[in-house]
Design an enzyme around this catalytic site. Sequence first.
Site, PDB file in Angstrom:
ATOM      1  N   LYS A 101       1.058  -0.996   0.080  1.00  0.00           N
ATOM      2  CA  LYS A 101      -0.036   0.339  -0.201  1.00  0.00           C
ATOM      3  C   LYS A 101       1.073   1.557   0.512  1.00  0.00           C
ATOM      4  CE  LYS A 101      -4.135   1.428   2.242  1.00  0.00           C
ATOM      5  NZ  LYS A 101      -5.038   1.471   3.082  1.00  0.00           N
TER       6      LYS A 101
HETATM    7  O1  G3P Z   1      -8.876   2.290   5.053  1.00  0.00           O
HETATM    8  C1  G3P Z   1      -8.673   3.211   4.859  1.00  0.00           C
HETATM    9  C2  G3P Z   1      -9.392   4.247   6.134  1.00  0.00           C
HETATM   10  O2  G3P Z   1      -8.795   2.512   7.240  1.00  0.00           O
HETATM   11  C3  G3P Z   1      -9.143   4.649   6.479  1.00  0.00           C
HETATM   12  O3  G3P Z   1     -10.377   5.554   7.325  1.00  0.00           O
HETATM   13  O4  G3P Z   1     -12.252   6.024   8.881  1.00  0.00           O
HETATM   14  O5  G3P Z   1      -9.596   6.531   8.801  1.00  0.00           O
HETATM   15  O6  G3P Z   1     -10.921   7.627   7.431  1.00  0.00           O
HETATM   16  P1  G3P Z   1     -11.082   6.532   8.102  1.00  0.00           P
END
Ligand code: G3P
Length: 219
Positions: free
Chosen positions: A87
Amino acid sequence: MKFFIDTANLEQIKEAQSLGILDGVTTNPSLMAKEGISGKENILQHYLNICNIVEGPVSAEVISTDYEGMIKEGEELAALHPQIVVKIPIIKDGIKAIKYFSSKSIPTNCTLVFSVGQALLAAKAGATYVSPFIGRLDDISSDGVDLIRKIYEMYDFYGFETQILAASIRHTMHIIQSMEAGADVATCPLSAILGLLKHPLTDSGLETFLKDFNKVNNK
Ligand code: G3P
Protein backbone atom coordinates in the site's frame (compact mmCIF):
# COMPACT_ATOMS: atom_id res chain seq x y z
CA MET A 1 -18.39 -6.84 -5.46
CA LYS A 2 -15.65 -7.87 -3.05
CA PHE A 3 -15.65 -7.23 0.71
CA PHE A 4 -12.45 -6.41 2.54
CA ILE A 5 -12.32 -5.65 6.26
CA ASP A 6 -10.54 -2.44 7.21
CA THR A 7 -8.82 -3.29 10.49
CA ALA A 8 -5.72 -4.79 12.06
CA ASN A 9 -7.76 -6.36 14.87
CA LEU A 10 -7.29 -10.13 14.64
CA GLU A 11 -10.53 -10.99 16.48
CA GLN A 12 -12.59 -8.85 14.09
CA ILE A 13 -10.79 -10.34 11.10
CA LYS A 14 -11.55 -13.85 12.42
CA GLU A 15 -15.21 -12.94 12.97
CA ALA A 16 -15.57 -11.56 9.44
CA GLN A 17 -13.72 -14.56 8.01
CA SER A 18 -16.09 -16.92 9.85
CA LEU A 19 -19.02 -15.41 7.92
CA GLY A 20 -17.52 -16.87 4.75
CA ILE A 21 -17.93 -13.65 2.75
CA LEU A 22 -14.56 -11.99 3.37
CA ASP A 23 -12.33 -11.38 0.34
CA GLY A 24 -9.39 -9.57 1.94
CA VAL A 25 -8.04 -7.12 4.53
CA THR A 26 -6.74 -3.55 4.44
CA THR A 27 -4.64 -1.98 7.17
CA ASN A 28 -2.88 1.34 7.60
CA PRO A 29 -0.38 2.71 10.13
CA SER A 30 -3.18 4.20 12.27
CA LEU A 31 -5.05 0.88 12.40
CA MET A 32 -1.82 -0.96 13.35
CA ALA A 33 -1.12 1.63 16.08
CA LYS A 34 -4.69 1.22 17.38
CA GLU A 35 -3.87 -2.44 18.07
CA GLY A 36 -0.66 -1.42 19.82
CA ILE A 37 1.56 -3.10 17.21
CA SER A 38 4.99 -1.47 17.11
CA GLY A 39 8.54 -2.38 16.06
CA LYS A 40 9.48 -3.85 12.69
CA GLU A 41 9.48 -7.51 13.75
CA ASN A 42 6.10 -7.25 15.49
CA ILE A 43 4.59 -5.39 12.55
CA LEU A 44 5.79 -8.00 10.03
CA GLN A 45 4.60 -10.84 12.30
CA HIS A 46 1.19 -9.16 12.59
CA TYR A 47 0.83 -9.06 8.80
CA LEU A 48 1.73 -12.75 8.73
CA ASN A 49 -0.90 -13.48 11.37
CA ILE A 50 -3.51 -11.71 9.25
CA CYS A 51 -2.45 -13.65 6.12
CA ASN A 52 -2.89 -16.87 8.08
CA ILE A 53 -6.51 -16.00 8.91
CA VAL A 54 -7.77 -14.90 5.48
CA GLU A 55 -7.27 -16.25 1.97
CA GLY A 56 -7.37 -13.01 -0.02
CA PRO A 57 -5.16 -9.92 -0.43
CA VAL A 58 -3.83 -8.12 2.67
CA SER A 59 -2.79 -4.49 2.18
CA ALA A 60 0.32 -3.50 4.17
CA GLU A 61 1.32 0.15 4.00
CA VAL A 62 4.84 1.55 3.60
CA ILE A 63 5.97 4.27 6.02
CA SER A 64 8.69 5.75 3.79
CA THR A 65 7.85 8.74 1.65
CA ASP A 66 10.92 8.61 -0.62
CA TYR A 67 11.28 6.30 -3.64
CA GLU A 68 14.23 4.23 -2.39
CA GLY A 69 12.63 3.76 1.02
CA MET A 70 9.30 2.68 -0.47
CA ILE A 71 11.01 0.16 -2.77
CA LYS A 72 13.02 -1.33 0.11
CA GLU A 73 10.02 -1.53 2.43
CA GLY A 74 7.65 -2.71 -0.28
CA GLU A 75 9.97 -5.50 -1.43
CA GLU A 76 10.35 -6.67 2.15
CA LEU A 77 6.58 -6.65 2.66
CA ALA A 78 5.92 -8.43 -0.63
CA ALA A 79 8.49 -11.12 0.22
CA LEU A 80 6.72 -11.76 3.52
CA HIS A 81 3.71 -13.58 2.04
CA PRO A 82 2.14 -13.99 -1.42
CA GLN A 83 -1.12 -12.40 -0.18
CA ILE A 84 0.56 -9.08 0.65
CA VAL A 85 -0.42 -6.02 -1.40
CA VAL A 86 1.98 -3.09 -0.99
CA LYS A 87 0.00 0.00 0.00
CA ILE A 88 1.55 3.26 -1.20
CA PRO A 89 0.36 6.87 -0.82
CA ILE A 90 -0.45 8.96 -3.89
CA ILE A 91 2.58 11.23 -3.81
CA LYS A 92 5.24 11.80 -6.47
CA ASP A 93 7.65 9.11 -5.28
CA GLY A 94 4.66 6.88 -4.57
CA ILE A 95 3.65 6.92 -8.23
CA LYS A 96 7.20 6.00 -9.24
CA ALA A 97 7.18 3.17 -6.69
CA ILE A 98 3.82 1.87 -7.96
CA LYS A 99 5.22 1.86 -11.50
CA TYR A 100 8.25 -0.10 -10.27
CA PHE A 101 6.18 -2.70 -8.42
CA SER A 102 3.80 -2.99 -11.36
CA SER A 103 6.77 -3.82 -13.64
CA LYS A 104 7.71 -6.58 -11.14
CA SER A 105 4.09 -7.87 -11.02
CA ILE A 106 3.90 -7.02 -7.31
CA PRO A 107 0.34 -5.93 -6.43
CA THR A 108 -0.16 -2.41 -5.07
CA ASN A 109 -2.90 -0.40 -3.40
CA CYS A 110 -2.63 3.33 -4.06
CA THR A 111 -3.98 5.04 -0.94
CA LEU A 112 -5.12 8.48 0.29
CA VAL A 113 -6.88 9.21 -3.00
CA PHE A 114 -9.25 12.19 -2.94
CA SER A 115 -9.54 13.24 -6.61
CA VAL A 116 -10.10 11.86 -10.12
CA GLY A 117 -6.69 13.21 -11.17
CA GLN A 118 -4.95 11.20 -8.46
CA ALA A 119 -6.90 8.10 -9.51
CA LEU A 120 -5.82 8.67 -13.13
CA LEU A 121 -2.14 8.76 -12.14
CA ALA A 122 -2.53 5.63 -9.98
CA ALA A 123 -4.07 3.73 -12.90
CA LYS A 124 -1.44 4.94 -15.38
CA ALA A 125 1.30 3.78 -13.00
CA GLY A 126 -0.36 0.33 -12.96
CA ALA A 127 -1.82 0.20 -9.45
CA THR A 128 -3.78 -2.97 -8.73
CA TYR A 129 -6.18 -1.07 -6.47
CA VAL A 130 -6.97 2.62 -6.00
CA SER A 131 -8.38 3.66 -2.61
CA PRO A 132 -10.64 6.74 -2.63
CA PHE A 133 -11.41 7.74 0.99
CA ILE A 134 -15.10 8.49 0.85
CA GLY A 135 -15.80 9.08 4.55
CA ARG A 136 -13.05 11.66 4.87
CA LEU A 137 -14.45 13.54 1.84
CA ASP A 138 -17.93 13.52 3.41
CA ASP A 139 -16.29 14.85 6.61
CA ILE A 140 -15.33 18.05 4.76
CA SER A 141 -18.73 18.46 3.04
CA SER A 142 -17.54 16.92 -0.22
CA ASP A 143 -19.29 13.96 -1.91
CA GLY A 144 -17.22 10.82 -1.41
CA VAL A 145 -19.52 8.49 -3.32
CA ASP A 146 -19.57 10.87 -6.28
CA LEU A 147 -15.78 10.48 -6.50
CA ILE A 148 -16.23 6.69 -6.81
CA ARG A 149 -18.71 7.27 -9.66
CA LYS A 150 -16.36 9.64 -11.49
CA ILE A 151 -13.39 7.28 -11.15
CA TYR A 152 -15.54 4.40 -12.37
CA GLU A 153 -16.63 6.37 -15.46
CA MET A 154 -13.04 7.38 -16.24
CA TYR A 155 -11.62 3.87 -15.79
CA ASP A 156 -14.46 2.38 -17.80
CA PHE A 157 -14.04 4.91 -20.64
CA TYR A 158 -10.28 4.34 -20.95
CA GLY A 159 -10.29 0.63 -20.10
CA PHE A 160 -8.00 0.88 -17.06
CA GLU A 161 -7.78 -2.38 -15.13
CA THR A 162 -7.10 -0.81 -11.71
CA GLN A 163 -9.78 -1.89 -9.26
CA ILE A 164 -11.68 0.76 -7.31
CA LEU A 165 -11.43 -0.01 -3.59
CA ALA A 166 -13.90 2.20 -1.71
CA ALA A 167 -12.16 3.09 1.57
CA SER A 168 -12.89 5.17 4.65
CA ILE A 169 -16.31 3.57 4.72
CA ARG A 170 -18.15 4.49 7.90
CA HIS A 171 -21.59 2.86 7.62
CA THR A 172 -23.81 0.54 5.61
CA MET A 173 -25.12 3.19 3.20
CA HIS A 174 -21.54 3.90 2.13
CA ILE A 175 -21.28 0.23 1.11
CA ILE A 176 -24.55 0.26 -0.84
CA GLN A 177 -23.77 3.59 -2.52
CA SER A 178 -20.22 2.52 -3.41
CA MET A 179 -21.63 -0.62 -5.03
CA GLU A 180 -24.14 1.46 -7.02
CA ALA A 181 -21.37 3.85 -8.09
CA GLY A 182 -19.24 1.02 -9.52
CA ALA A 183 -16.66 0.16 -6.82
CA ASP A 184 -15.02 -3.25 -7.30
CA VAL A 185 -14.24 -3.60 -3.59
CA ALA A 186 -15.50 -2.03 -0.37
CA THR A 187 -13.19 -2.13 2.62
CA CYS A 188 -15.31 -1.75 5.71
CA PRO A 189 -15.29 -1.83 9.49
CA LEU A 190 -16.90 -5.02 10.84
CA SER A 191 -19.84 -2.96 12.18
CA ALA A 192 -20.73 -1.79 8.64
CA ILE A 193 -20.58 -5.34 7.24
CA LEU A 194 -22.79 -6.68 10.05
CA GLY A 195 -25.07 -3.65 9.63
CA LEU A 196 -26.05 -4.95 6.19
CA LEU A 197 -27.85 -7.84 7.93
CA LYS A 198 -30.19 -5.61 9.89
CA HIS A 199 -33.84 -5.20 8.91
CA PRO A 200 -36.81 -4.91 11.29
CA LEU A 201 -39.00 -7.02 8.96
CA THR A 202 -36.42 -9.84 9.13
CA ASP A 203 -36.50 -9.70 12.94
CA SER A 204 -40.31 -9.58 13.21
CA GLY A 205 -40.75 -12.19 10.46
CA LEU A 206 -38.38 -14.61 12.18
CA GLU A 207 -40.09 -14.07 15.52
CA THR A 208 -43.47 -14.94 13.96
CA PHE A 209 -42.11 -18.04 12.18
CA LEU A 210 -40.66 -19.37 15.45
CA LYS A 211 -43.81 -18.52 17.44
CA ASP A 212 -46.02 -20.34 14.89
CA PHE A 213 -43.68 -23.36 14.83
CA ASN A 214 -43.71 -23.56 18.63
CA LYS A 215 -47.53 -23.28 18.78
CA VAL A 216 -47.93 -26.67 17.09
CA ASN A 217 -44.66 -28.39 17.97
CA ASN A 218 -44.17 -27.51 21.65
CA LYS A 219 -47.71 -27.72 23.02
O1 G3P B 1 -9.09 2.38 4.38
C1 G3P B 1 -8.83 3.67 4.81
C2 G3P B 1 -9.47 3.87 6.14
O2 G3P B 1 -8.84 3.09 7.10
C3 G3P B 1 -9.59 5.25 6.59
O3 G3P B 1 -10.76 5.27 7.30
O4 G3P B 1 -12.38 6.09 8.91
O5 G3P B 1 -9.93 6.64 9.18
O6 G3P B 1 -11.28 7.68 7.37
P1 G3P B 1 -11.09 6.50 8.23
